[in-house]
Design a protein around this motif. Structure first.
Motif, mmCIF file in Angstrom:
data_model
loop_
_atom_site.group_PDB
_atom_site.id
_atom_site.type_symbol
_atom_site.label_atom_id
_atom_site.label_comp_id
_atom_site.label_asym_id
_atom_site.label_seq_id
_atom_site.Cartn_x
_atom_site.Cartn_y
_atom_site.Cartn_z
ATOM 1 N N SER A 8 -34.345 -17.129 49.489
ATOM 2 C CA SER A 8 -35.558 -16.887 50.280
ATOM 3 C C SER A 8 -35.962 -15.422 50.222
ATOM 4 C CB SER A 8 -35.342 -17.280 51.744
ATOM 5 O OG SER A 8 -35.201 -18.658 51.881
ATOM 6 N N VAL A 9 -34.985 -14.534 50.385
ATOM 7 C CA VAL A 9 -35.260 -13.096 50.352
ATOM 8 C C VAL A 9 -35.891 -12.727 49.014
ATOM 9 C CG1 VAL A 9 -34.169 -10.814 50.260
ATOM 10 C CG2 VAL A 9 -33.518 -12.442 52.043
ATOM 11 N N LYS A 10 -35.305 -13.196 47.922
ATOM 12 C CA LYS A 10 -35.833 -12.874 46.593
ATOM 13 C C LYS A 10 -37.258 -13.396 46.426
ATOM 14 C CE LYS A 10 -35.001 -13.475 41.634
ATOM 15 N NZ LYS A 10 -36.401 -13.318 41.365
ATOM 16 N N HIS A 11 -37.507 -14.636 46.830
ATOM 17 C CA HIS A 11 -38.840 -15.225 46.685
ATOM 18 C C HIS A 11 -39.879 -14.437 47.490
ATOM 19 C CE1 HIS A 11 -41.918 -18.226 46.067
ATOM 20 N NE2 HIS A 11 -42.139 -18.220 47.370
ATOM 21 N N ILE A 12 -39.552 -14.102 48.724
ATOM 22 C CA ILE A 12 -40.501 -13.373 49.574
ATOM 23 C C ILE A 12 -40.742 -11.968 49.037
ATOM 24 C CG2 ILE A 12 -40.882 -12.428 51.885
ATOM 25 C CD1 ILE A 12 -39.259 -14.919 52.909
ATOM 26 N N LYS A 13 -39.674 -11.273 48.626
ATOM 27 C CA LYS A 13 -39.837 -9.935 48.057
ATOM 28 C C LYS A 13 -40.703 -9.973 46.805
ATOM 29 C CE LYS A 13 -35.719 -7.453 49.621
ATOM 30 N NZ LYS A 13 -34.452 -6.826 49.199
ATOM 31 N N ASP A 14 -40.476 -10.939 45.915
ATOM 32 C CA ASP A 14 -41.280 -11.075 44.699
ATOM 33 C C ASP A 14 -42.744 -11.328 45.034
ATOM 34 O OD1 ASP A 14 -38.988 -10.716 43.179
ATOM 35 O OD2 ASP A 14 -38.796 -12.836 42.607
ATOM 36 N N PHE A 15 -42.989 -12.211 46.002
ATOM 37 C CA PHE A 15 -44.372 -12.537 46.367
ATOM 38 C C PHE A 15 -45.067 -11.332 46.987
ATOM 39 C CE2 PHE A 15 -47.995 -14.584 48.180
ATOM 40 C CZ PHE A 15 -48.247 -15.651 47.324
ATOM 41 N N LEU A 16 -44.371 -10.606 47.864
ATOM 42 C CA LEU A 16 -44.964 -9.419 48.482
ATOM 43 C C LEU A 16 -45.252 -8.346 47.437
ATOM 44 C CD1 LEU A 16 -42.869 -9.146 51.766
ATOM 45 C CD2 LEU A 16 -45.288 -9.776 51.582
ATOM 46 N N ALA A 17 -44.362 -8.197 46.452
ATOM 47 C CA ALA A 17 -44.580 -7.221 45.379
ATOM 48 C C ALA A 17 -45.804 -7.600 44.554
ATOM 49 C CB ALA A 17 -43.346 -7.129 44.484
ATOM 50 N N ASN A 18 -45.965 -8.873 44.239
ATOM 51 C CA ASN A 18 -47.144 -9.338 43.489
ATOM 52 C C ASN A 18 -48.420 -9.185 44.296
ATOM 53 O OD1 ASN A 18 -45.691 -10.039 41.197
ATOM 54 N ND2 ASN A 18 -45.383 -12.151 41.867
ATOM 55 N N ARG A 19 -48.301 -9.361 45.601
ATOM 56 C CA ARG A 19 -49.442 -9.203 46.508
ATOM 57 C C ARG A 19 -49.850 -7.747 46.633
ATOM 58 N NH1 ARG A 19 -49.421 -9.901 52.309
ATOM 59 N NH2 ARG A 19 -51.514 -10.644 52.615
ATOM 60 N N GLY A 20 -48.858 -6.858 46.534
ATOM 61 C CA GLY A 20 -49.126 -5.436 46.636
ATOM 62 C C GLY A 20 -49.150 -4.900 48.052
ATOM 63 N N LYS A 21 -48.859 -5.734 49.033
ATOM 64 C CA LYS A 21 -48.830 -5.295 50.425
ATOM 65 C C LYS A 21 -48.113 -6.332 51.270
ATOM 66 C CE LYS A 21 -53.309 -7.274 51.631
ATOM 67 N NZ LYS A 21 -54.597 -7.038 52.255
ATOM 68 N N GLY A 22 -47.789 -5.933 52.483
ATOM 69 C CA GLY A 22 -47.178 -6.857 53.428
ATOM 70 C C GLY A 22 -45.847 -6.350 53.940
ATOM 71 N N GLU A 23 -45.596 -6.644 55.209
ATOM 72 C CA GLU A 23 -44.346 -6.242 55.848
ATOM 73 C C GLU A 23 -43.325 -7.368 55.887
ATOM 74 O OE1 GLU A 23 -44.227 -3.915 59.341
ATOM 75 O OE2 GLU A 23 -46.245 -3.138 59.039
ATOM 76 N N GLY A 24 -43.764 -8.584 55.613
ATOM 77 C CA GLY A 24 -42.858 -9.726 55.652
ATOM 78 C C GLY A 24 -43.627 -11.006 55.902
ATOM 79 N N ILE A 25 -42.955 -11.950 56.559
ATOM 80 C CA ILE A 25 -43.580 -13.241 56.854
ATOM 81 C C ILE A 25 -43.484 -13.536 58.346
ATOM 82 C CG2 ILE A 25 -43.152 -14.240 54.585
ATOM 83 C CD1 ILE A 25 -40.866 -15.847 55.936
ATOM 84 N N ARG A 26 -44.426 -14.332 58.812
ATOM 85 C CA ARG A 26 -44.399 -14.835 60.192
ATOM 86 C C ARG A 26 -44.027 -16.314 60.110
ATOM 87 N NH1 ARG A 26 -48.767 -13.034 61.823
ATOM 88 N NH2 ARG A 26 -47.919 -11.336 63.069
ATOM 89 N N VAL A 27 -43.078 -16.698 60.946
ATOM 90 C CA VAL A 27 -42.669 -18.089 61.050
ATOM 91 C C VAL A 27 -43.026 -18.550 62.447
ATOM 92 C CG1 VAL A 27 -40.745 -19.713 60.878
ATOM 93 C CG2 VAL A 27 -40.720 -17.620 59.512
ATOM 94 N N GLY A 28 -43.654 -19.703 62.518
ATOM 95 C CA GLY A 28 -44.033 -20.236 63.816
ATOM 96 C C GLY A 28 -44.038 -21.747 63.793
ATOM 97 N N VAL A 29 -44.416 -22.338 64.902
ATOM 98 C CA VAL A 29 -44.573 -23.786 65.000
ATOM 99 C C VAL A 29 -45.950 -24.090 65.566
ATOM 100 C CG1 VAL A 29 -42.111 -24.289 65.257
ATOM 101 C CG2 VAL A 29 -43.498 -23.913 67.290
#
Length: 106
Positions: A8-29
């Protein structure tokens, strides 16, 4: 606490790097499906003042206090099964889920 596997960490880091911005993800219900609740994910560029933040190997995971009641102890994995890949949620608070797996109960 919200836990991320290394996949999960690798996938999120890769996606944020491709996006060029972001502090992380929000998880909710949210209310949805035949069992009552569904997971919601979104990228976070600026956290909300009320967000609770968890850090997992450099990835910020943000949760609103109302969702945290349902998500405390959640473990998120990123899996590939056949041709499909996506997040898998292992929630110790979950007491059941619908037959299609789209929603859950607590």
């Amino acid at each position: 606490m919200i836990y991320l596997t290394q996949n999960s960490v690798k996938h999120i880091k890769d996606f944020l790097a491709n996006r060029g911005k972001g502090e992380g993800i929000r998880v909710g219900v949210r209310t949805a499906g035949c069992s009552g609740l569904a997971y919601v994910l979104e990228f976070v560029d600026e956290p909300n003042d009320s967000d609770v933040r968890f850090d997992n190997d450099g990835v910020g995971v943000f949760v609103d206090p109302k969702s945290l009641v349902y998500l405390d102890g959640l473990k998120m994995d990123y899996v590939t099964e056949g041709l499909n890949s996506g997040f898998k949620f292992i929630n110790p608070n979950q007491t059941g889920e619908c037959g299609c797996g789209e929603s859950f109960t607590v």
